[in-house]
Design an enzyme around this catalytic site. Structure first.
Site, PDB file in Angstrom:
ATOM      1  N   SER A   1       0.820  -1.335  -0.099  1.00 53.75           N
ATOM      2  CA  SER A   1      -0.026   0.129   0.034  1.00 53.75           C
ATOM      3  C   SER A   1       0.699   1.093   0.012  1.00 53.75           C
ATOM      4  O   SER A   1       0.301   2.183  -0.139  1.00 53.75           O
ATOM      5  CB  SER A   1      -0.906   0.033   1.113  1.00 53.75           C
ATOM      6  OG  SER A   1      -1.718  -1.344   0.940  1.00 53.75           O
TER       7      SER A   1
ATOM      8  N   LYS B   1       0.209   3.324  -2.818  1.00 56.74           N
ATOM      9  CA  LYS B   1      -0.934   4.339  -3.206  1.00 56.74           C
ATOM     10  C   LYS B   1      -0.679   5.635  -3.037  1.00 56.74           C
ATOM     11  O   LYS B   1      -1.282   6.494  -3.458  1.00 56.74           O
ATOM     12  CB  LYS B   1      -2.047   3.971  -1.980  1.00 56.74           C
ATOM     13  CG  LYS B   1      -2.595   2.667  -1.993  1.00 56.74           C
ATOM     14  CD  LYS B   1      -3.172   2.009  -0.853  1.00 56.74           C
ATOM     15  CE  LYS B   1      -3.748   0.547  -0.901  1.00 56.74           C
ATOM     16  NZ  LYS B   1      -4.447   0.171   0.232  1.00 56.74           N
TER      17      LYS B   1
ATOM     18  N   TYR C   1      -4.829  -2.352  -9.547  1.00 60.20           N
ATOM     19  CA  TYR C   1      -4.583  -2.354  -8.205  1.00 60.20           C
ATOM     20  C   TYR C   1      -3.696  -3.242  -7.849  1.00 60.20           C
ATOM     21  O   TYR C   1      -2.574  -3.069  -7.042  1.00 60.20           O
ATOM     22  CB  TYR C   1      -5.669  -2.282  -7.578  1.00 60.20           C
ATOM     23  CG  TYR C   1      -5.830  -2.357  -6.068  1.00 60.20           C
ATOM     24  CD1 TYR C   1      -5.691  -1.216  -5.458  1.00 60.20           C
ATOM     25  CD2 TYR C   1      -5.866  -3.600  -5.366  1.00 60.20           C
ATOM     26  CE1 TYR C   1      -5.496  -1.247  -3.921  1.00 60.20           C
ATOM     27  CE2 TYR C   1      -5.813  -3.744  -3.888  1.00 60.20           C
ATOM     28  CZ  TYR C   1      -5.315  -2.575  -3.264  1.00 60.20           C
ATOM     29  OH  TYR C   1      -5.299  -2.637  -1.830  1.00 60.20           O
TER      30      TYR C   1
ATOM     31  N   TYR D   1      -4.252   4.083   8.339  1.00 60.38           N
ATOM     32  CA  TYR D   1      -5.650   3.480   8.346  1.00 60.38           C
ATOM     33  C   TYR D   1      -6.081   3.844   9.710  1.00 60.38           C
ATOM     34  O   TYR D   1      -5.881   5.146  10.220  1.00 60.38           O
ATOM     35  CB  TYR D   1      -5.552   1.978   8.353  1.00 60.38           C
ATOM     36  CG  TYR D   1      -4.759   1.452   6.923  1.00 60.38           C
ATOM     37  CD1 TYR D   1      -5.225   1.840   5.781  1.00 60.38           C
ATOM     38  CD2 TYR D   1      -3.560   1.091   7.115  1.00 60.38           C
ATOM     39  CE1 TYR D   1      -4.372   1.457   4.700  1.00 60.38           C
ATOM     40  CE2 TYR D   1      -2.901   0.382   6.031  1.00 60.38           C
ATOM     41  CZ  TYR D   1      -3.270   0.922   4.679  1.00 60.38           C
ATOM     42  OH  TYR D   1      -2.639   0.371   3.817  1.00 60.38           O
TER      43      TYR D   1
ATOM     44  N   VAL E   1       1.231  -3.639   3.840  1.00 63.15           N
ATOM     45  CA  VAL E   1       1.536  -4.762   4.554  1.00 63.15           C
ATOM     46  C   VAL E   1       2.517  -5.648   4.365  1.00 63.15           C
ATOM     47  O   VAL E   1       2.809  -6.733   5.134  1.00 63.15           O
ATOM     48  CB  VAL E   1      -0.041  -5.624   4.462  1.00 63.15           C
ATOM     49  CG1 VAL E   1      -1.097  -5.283   5.181  1.00 63.15           C
ATOM     50  CG2 VAL E   1      -0.161  -6.072   2.897  1.00 63.15           C
TER      51      VAL E   1
HETATM   52  N1  GLN Z   1      -2.486  -5.793  -1.422  1.00 61.66           N
HETATM   53  C1  GLN Z   1      -2.900  -5.356  -0.375  1.00 61.66           C
HETATM   54  C2  GLN Z   1      -4.540  -5.367  -0.025  1.00 61.66           C
HETATM   55  O1  GLN Z   1      -5.138  -5.182  -0.982  1.00 61.66           O
HETATM   56  C3  GLN Z   1      -2.701  -4.211   0.430  1.00 61.66           C
HETATM   57  C4  GLN Z   1      -3.011  -3.593   1.671  1.00 61.66           C
HETATM   58  C5  GLN Z   1      -1.980  -2.914   2.396  1.00 61.66           C
HETATM   59  O2  GLN Z   1      -0.790  -3.011   2.130  1.00 61.66           O
HETATM   60  N2  GLN Z   1      -2.341  -2.469   3.546  1.00 61.66           N
HETATM   61  O3  GLN Z   1      -4.936  -6.163   0.750  1.00 61.66           O
END
Ligand code: GLN
Length: 309
Positions: free
Chosen positions: A64, A67, A191, A243, A261
């Protein structure tokens, strides 16, 4: 300037006994099999000086953190109309939560939760095939880092797709509210691929440097975004980048940051430096446990904070 090399060495050293803490993401084998004791930190200051310790040059799945880069691209293509499709408020819920989407009729709270990043992927797709959009994202990140070796890990992208039930649910839900303009398969193709970018801490810190330097990358001389846009992206990172752990990160670290993550975090000390850390063990909000701690130590030792001198 504080002695940044001594500081990163000290952080690396102090965290040694704690390596392996936290829970490594296990929803795909490529993340589950990462050595939980990996730890890297890289700082690039606005003069282009580089400081690093540990596994700073080992590539990992940025997930993420990407993003931030897709949002920057979407804003470049669509400007302020981006905000018709995605909000700018912290969500207070998990990164993959679906509940808010129904109340808010398919408009995600912010561009950094999964739903919001899926909406951003839809915006990046405008006028492109998925393959072209993915190519554009990779080229953009290479341009930011000034490093043409950066690539997507195709196995990670494939696994994200194979296990992406929740992301399919989020995307289908948005599509049902007419909040996506492209087919769900195409949007998620973009994505999943940007989540699968593999980068080192050094590459990630270089890619984020424009955010620390008023929109201009001092390594290449390229103006990436305006000063105002850099400030605004930083504001979103501060309020939404972790988050439902964003408030805690702001309290402890006091700098804009974006987690993934895979255990990576990109943090921005405006006017000072860009910092990337990597430690795969996560806390219960899905943010790197020791990565957050390393940034807290760094902020404490340098005095860097967006909240005051
Ligand atoms: N690829 C992960 C998902 O879509 C990304 C989530 C993250 O890094 N928080 O669940």
């Amino acid at each position: 300037m504080p002695d940044l090399q001594a500081i990163v060495d000290e952080i690396h050293e102090k965290l040694q006994p704690r390596l392996g803490e936290g829970k490594v993401a296990d929803y795909i084998p490529q993340l589950a099999h990462v050595d939980p004791k990996k730890f890297g930190i890289a700082i690039i200051d606005v003069d282009g000086q580089n400081y690093k310790a540990g596994d700073a040059d080992v590539p990992f799945s940025i997930q993420s953190v990407s993003k931030v880069f897709t949002l920057t691209l979407a804003l470049g293509k669509h400007g302020e109309t981006t905000w018709n499709r995605v909000g700018r408020e912290p969500s207070g819920s998990a990164f993959n939560s679906i509940v808010q989407l129904e109340h808010e009729e398919g408009k995600p709270r912010n561009p950094f939760i999964n739903a919001g990043a899926i909406a951003v992927s839809d915006l990046v797709l405008a006028g492109h095939t998925p393959r072209e959009a993915i190519g554009e994202i990779v080229r953009f990140v290479r341009y930011l880092a000034d490093d043409d070796t950066i690539a997507i890990d195709p196995e990670v992208a494939k696994s994200e797709h194979a296990t992406g039930y929740r992301n399919f649910a989020l995307a289908n839900f948005m599509r049902s509210f007419n909040k996506l303009t492209h087919p769900v398969e195409h949007v998620l193709g973009v994505y999943f691929h940007h989540c699968a970018l593999a980068m080192t801490c050094t590459q990630l810190a270089r890619s984020g440097l424009f955010l620390a330097a008023s929109g201009r990358n001092p390594l290449t001389g390229h103006t990436v975004v305006s000063r105002q846009r850099a400030r605004r992206i930083n504001a979103l990172m501060l309020t939404c980048g972790h988050y439902d752990g964003s408030g805690d990160f702001a309290y402890r670290v006091g700098l804009p940051g974006k987690s993934g993550v895979g255990g990576g975090i990109l943090a921005v000390a405006p006017g000072k430096a860009s910092v990337a850390v990597w430690s795969p063990g996560l806390n219960n909000h899905g943010n790197s446990l020791l990565g957050s701690l390393a940034l807290e130590m760094l902020a404490h030792r340098t005095g860097w904070s967006v909240f005051g001198p």
